[in-house]
Design a protein around this motif. Structure first.
Motif, short mmCIF file in Angstrom:
data_model
loop_
_atom_site.label_atom_id
_atom_site.label_comp_id
_atom_site.label_asym_id
_atom_site.label_seq_id
_atom_site.Cartn_x
_atom_site.Cartn_y
_atom_site.Cartn_z
N LEU A 13 66.74 31.83 26.07
CA LEU A 13 65.79 32.16 27.15
C LEU A 13 64.68 33.05 26.59
O LEU A 13 64.35 34.11 27.11
CB LEU A 13 66.47 32.85 28.33
CG LEU A 13 67.44 32.01 29.14
CD1 LEU A 13 67.99 32.82 30.28
CD2 LEU A 13 66.75 30.77 29.67
N PRO A 63 72.90 25.95 41.41
CA PRO A 63 72.73 24.85 40.45
C PRO A 63 73.08 25.30 39.04
O PRO A 63 72.63 26.33 38.58
CB PRO A 63 71.24 24.50 40.58
CG PRO A 63 70.61 25.72 41.13
CD PRO A 63 71.63 26.42 41.95
N LYS B 143 72.32 36.77 32.20
CA LYS B 143 71.57 36.44 31.00
C LYS B 143 70.11 36.79 31.18
O LYS B 143 69.49 36.40 32.17
CB LYS B 143 71.70 34.94 30.72
CG LYS B 143 71.31 34.61 29.32
CD LYS B 143 71.95 33.35 28.86
CE LYS B 143 71.34 32.86 27.58
NZ LYS B 143 71.57 33.75 26.45
N PRO B 144 69.54 37.55 30.26
CA PRO B 144 68.16 37.99 30.46
C PRO B 144 67.16 37.01 29.85
O PRO B 144 67.46 36.30 28.90
CB PRO B 144 68.11 39.31 29.70
CG PRO B 144 69.09 39.15 28.61
CD PRO B 144 70.15 38.21 29.09
N PHE B 145 65.94 37.05 30.40
CA PHE B 145 64.83 36.38 29.75
C PHE B 145 64.26 37.37 28.74
O PHE B 145 64.21 38.56 28.99
CB PHE B 145 63.71 36.07 30.75
CG PHE B 145 63.97 34.87 31.59
CD1 PHE B 145 64.71 34.95 32.73
CD2 PHE B 145 63.45 33.64 31.22
CE1 PHE B 145 64.94 33.83 33.52
CE2 PHE B 145 63.66 32.51 32.00
CZ PHE B 145 64.42 32.61 33.15
N LEU B 185 74.39 27.46 32.56
CA LEU B 185 73.69 28.61 33.11
C LEU B 185 73.51 28.39 34.59
O LEU B 185 73.04 27.34 35.03
CB LEU B 185 72.33 28.76 32.41
CG LEU B 185 71.49 29.94 32.88
CD1 LEU B 185 72.12 31.22 32.41
CD2 LEU B 185 70.10 29.81 32.30
N ASN B 186 73.89 29.39 35.37
CA ASN B 186 73.72 29.30 36.81
C ASN B 186 72.31 29.80 37.13
O ASN B 186 71.98 30.96 36.90
CB ASN B 186 74.76 30.17 37.49
CG ASN B 186 74.77 29.95 38.98
OD1 ASN B 186 73.89 29.29 39.52
ND2 ASN B 186 75.76 30.51 39.64
N LEU B 187 71.48 28.89 37.68
CA LEU B 187 70.07 29.25 37.88
C LEU B 187 69.89 30.29 38.97
O LEU B 187 68.86 30.94 39.04
CB LEU B 187 69.28 27.98 38.23
CG LEU B 187 69.17 27.00 37.09
CD1 LEU B 187 68.44 25.75 37.53
CD2 LEU B 187 68.45 27.63 35.92
N ALA B 188 70.89 30.42 39.82
CA ALA B 188 70.74 31.44 40.86
C ALA B 188 70.96 32.83 40.31
O ALA B 188 70.61 33.83 40.93
CB ALA B 188 71.73 31.16 41.99
N LEU B 190 69.72 34.30 37.59
CA LEU B 190 68.74 34.86 36.65
C LEU B 190 68.04 35.98 37.35
O LEU B 190 67.35 35.78 38.34
CB LEU B 190 67.73 33.78 36.28
CG LEU B 190 68.30 32.60 35.52
CD1 LEU B 190 67.29 31.48 35.47
CD2 LEU B 190 68.64 33.03 34.13
N ALA B 193 64.44 40.44 32.96
CA ALA B 193 63.70 40.01 31.77
C ALA B 193 63.30 41.24 30.97
O ALA B 193 63.02 42.30 31.51
CB ALA B 193 62.45 39.23 32.17
N CYS B 209 62.34 44.39 33.26
CA CYS B 209 61.91 44.10 34.63
C CYS B 209 62.94 43.24 35.35
O CYS B 209 63.62 42.41 34.74
CB CYS B 209 60.60 43.31 34.63
SG CYS B 209 59.35 44.05 33.63
N MET B 211 63.56 40.23 38.16
CA MET B 211 62.78 39.05 38.51
C MET B 211 63.04 38.64 39.93
O MET B 211 64.18 38.63 40.39
CB MET B 211 63.20 37.89 37.61
CG MET B 211 62.40 37.86 36.36
SD MET B 211 62.94 36.63 35.21
CE MET B 211 64.06 35.66 36.12
N LEU B 213 62.53 35.38 42.46
CA LEU B 213 62.14 33.98 42.46
C LEU B 213 61.61 33.65 43.84
O LEU B 213 62.31 33.80 44.82
CB LEU B 213 63.36 33.09 42.15
CG LEU B 213 64.15 33.46 40.90
CD1 LEU B 213 65.46 32.73 40.85
CD2 LEU B 213 63.33 33.10 39.68
N MET B 223 57.67 33.06 39.65
CA MET B 223 58.33 34.27 39.16
C MET B 223 57.51 35.49 39.48
O MET B 223 56.29 35.47 39.41
CB MET B 223 58.48 34.19 37.63
CG MET B 223 59.31 33.06 37.18
SD MET B 223 60.99 33.36 37.63
CE MET B 223 61.78 32.08 36.79
#
Lengths: 327, 322
Positions: A13, A63, B143-145, B185-188, B190, B193, B209, B211, B213, B223
């Motif tokens: 990422l 998801p 998991k970070p961006f 990876l669970n998109l919810a 995230l 960052a 920071c 994030m 969504l 974002m």
């Protein structure tokens, strides 16, 4: 905000913008922060663009997306595990073509007529369960066959332990020791260092014995010698006196003795460092070598067209006078 | 005489196996410790880094006088700690007049020092000083961006090195599955960052920071970054790159992964792929029903009692007649 390329690594990422630079140093801290956040948002947005377009599966929490493996390579924290070298039995089995056959855990026991386990409590064909061992003609009178069986089993177990240790040592040499096993030295030498105890040879023992024998009042001269013990090498006489009357023979020993002493004394104070004989010998040896090499080379080329080589004499240092050396 | 030492309990064996070298490695643990003298700022920095990496970090709070990462003899303590705690990244903080608020971030390979980067911390703002809507705060372990901005990260040697080290330090856990290519990876989930900007050739602005969504027209949400965590300026002071030979060895990757055996699936020539399903024994008789039995319901009971008192006399008559 033109088309800027962002290097994106989805596995981490990670997004990297290699084209951005501050044209002028930012005026204040807030401006800097604002600009950084703005750029950051752009980058994160571009990662999200690619991320949300990946095929996703529905899960209870949300998801799920399968991340691709990362593209930036980072160093490992530990070395790669090395494959275990095959053990002695495995090599033998491979050479002979012996295949491993899967054995059942429960085996039918003929004697009792029941199904018993192969290993463990109440097992099939247990060596210790035999109540009567019939005596054979080859057996001795006072021997206990049960004790003999137990001793044989112990020997077999020991042999297996030794083989296992050998296999592990072989693996440790390659560096592929299994992670939960450690090989440790059991006995340390008394000195506390890591050196193994040295094996003493027969000659050394003799020397030590004769040295110890000199501890007696008479210096070990009258000690009774064991059969096979050699007489001592050091008789104990360390001074040599010249004979009073000179006999016919080699020459005057007294003259030789005094000359030797004088040479030693004078050579210490003289400035002649050169040993003439030795120098001449070395020079001759070198010449011979060169000649041999040249002869070897000459055999390939024709010797007729070779120009004559000038032999250069090595100049001796500080004169060749034989002042210091008297013969 | 050699003796074979094996762990005597299963738990000990499992712990040792966790630390053994693997084909595909899981996340690196971080060791955070300090030197002889630390300042307030440095203490805060170290505790915040520890909070950011709570699950995979070890914090030592005593002062260690004999650790000098850049000197040849001063690394032995670090290597020993790395061996004992199984940590392969360390963050060492120290403060002196010559190098105020100093952080040395280093990595180890096989518990020997691999590379080091020394940075100074300036303009530090801690997590508490930021005001934001508490609902946005990122959860531990997500998991970070990670974003790097600036051409300096590509052109300047030290910044390139710092980028690599920061990536290693900041990336999340459970990396082994993702490295193998089967990580989900669970998109919810995230929510945060890390942004690093190269302000000049030796200064990096680092901030963390949360994030948000926001709904946008397409699948991809919009974002929004809100500054949450610690923000500081990192000034690169010294760095030591790894040896070429060690680097080559450390960058080696496992060529093939052993295929995982799929159990209970077999190939049949006639029927094709056949799978076995094992169903546990279902005790149909003894399972408690989720609803009450018809006869036990209160209304029914009451109605029945009423009926009985009414119908008792006529019922008896009937029997008598028959």
């Amino acid at each position: 905000m033109g088309t800027q390329e962002h290097q994106i690594d989805l596995g981490h990422l990670l997004a990297f913008d290699p084209l951005h630079h501050f044209p002028s140093p930012p005026s204040s801290r807030e401006e800097l922060v604002k600009e950084c956040l703005q750029k950051g948002t752009e980058l994160v947005q571009s990662i999200a663009d690619t991320l949300f377009n990946l095929p996703s599966t529905e899960d209870i929490d949300g998801p799920l997306v399968k991340l691709p493996p990362p593209t930036t390579r980072l160093p490992r924290e530990k070395h790669l595990p090395k494959p275990k070298p095959p053990t002695k039995w495995e090599l033998f089995a491979k050479a002979k073509g012996i295949k491993n056959r899967k054995k059942d855990k429960i085996v039918y026991d003929e004697q009792t007529g029941t199904w018993k386990r192969r290993h463990g409590y109440d097992r099939v064909n247990d060596d210790e369960d035999i109540p009567i061992i019939e005596a054979k003609m080859t057996d001795e009178a006072g021997e206990d066959p049960f004790a003999k069986r137990r001793a044989e089993k112990k020997k077999r177990v020991e042999k297996q332990g030794k083989n296992r240790l050998q296999n592990l040592k072989q693996a440790a040499k390659v560096g592929a020791l299994p992670s939960h096993i450690q090989l440790a030295a059991t006995a340390l030498p008394i000195t506390g260092t890591q050196t193994a105890p040295k094996k003493v040879s027969k000659n050394e023992l003799e020397d030590v014995a004769s040295m110890a024998a000199t501890a007696t009042a008479s210096g070990g001269k009258f000690d009774k010698k064991l059969p096979g013990e050699k007489p001592e090498k050091h008789k104990g006489k360390y001074r040599k006196f010249l004979p009073v009357v000179e006999g016919t023979g080699i020459g005057s020993l007294e003259k030789q003795q005094t000359e030797k002493i004088l040479n030693k004394l004078i050579s210490k104070n003289s400035h002649e460092i050169l040993n003439v004989d030795k120098a001449i010998n070395m020079y001759n040896v070198k010449k011979e070598k060169k000649r041999k090499n040249r002869q070897g080379k000459d055999s390939s080329t024709s010797s007729k067209l070779k120009p004559k080589k000038q032999l250069q004499k090595k100049s001796l240092k500080k004169g060749t006078s034989k002042k210091g050396k008297s013969k | 005489m050699l003796k074979i030492k094996t762990p005597k309990s299963g738990k000990a064996k499992r712990e040792i196996e966790k630390r053994a070298p693997k084909l595909v490695e899981s996340g690196k643990k971080t060791l955070i410790l300090q030197g002889t003298k630390t300042s307030n700022v440095l203490n805060a920095v170290l505790t915040e880094i520890y909070h950011l990496k709570k699950d995979s970090a070890v914090r030592y709070t005593r002062k260690n006088e004999n650790i000098r990462p850049f000197e040849s003899g001063g690394e032995t303590s670090l290597e020993f700690f790395s061996l004992k705690t199984d940590c392969s990244i360390f963050v060492f903080g120290s403060h002196s007049k010559k190098r105020p608020d100093n952080l040395v971030i280093g990595r180890t390979y096989d518990h020997h020092i691999y590379d080091l980067v020394e940075v100074g911390v300036e303009n530090f703002k801690s997590m508490e000083s930021f005001t934001y809507d508490k609902k946005l705060s990122p959860k531990v372990g997500s998991k970070p961006f990670i974003a790097f901005i600036g051409e300096g990260f590509e052109s300047v040697d030290e910044l390139k090195h710092l980028k690599e080290v920061l990536l290693d330090l900041l990336r999340g856990e459970k990396q082994d599955l993702i490295d193998a290519g089967c990580g989900n990876l669970n998109l919810a989930g995230l929510d945060h960052a890390y942004i690093c900007t190269a302000v000049s050739s030796n200064r990096v602005f680092f901030t963390h920071c949360a994030m948000r969504l926001k709904k946008s027209g397409t699948i991809v949400p919009r974002m929004e970054l809100v500054e949450v965590g610690p923000s500081m300026d990192l000034v690169v002071r010294r760095h030591r790159l790894p040896n070429d030979s060690v680097r080559k060895e450390a960058m080696k990757t496992a060529k093939e992964q052993p295929k995982k055996k799929v159990k209970n699936v077999s190939q049949d020539v006639i029927q094709g792929k056949v799978g076995k399903i094992y169903v546990p024994d279902q005790q149909v008789g003894s399972v408690a029903l989720p609803y009450k039995a018809k006869g036990l319901k209160r209304e029914r009971r009451e109605a029945k009692m009423k009926h009985e008192t009414n119908d008792r006399a006529p019922k008896k008559q009937k029997e008598n007649s028959e």
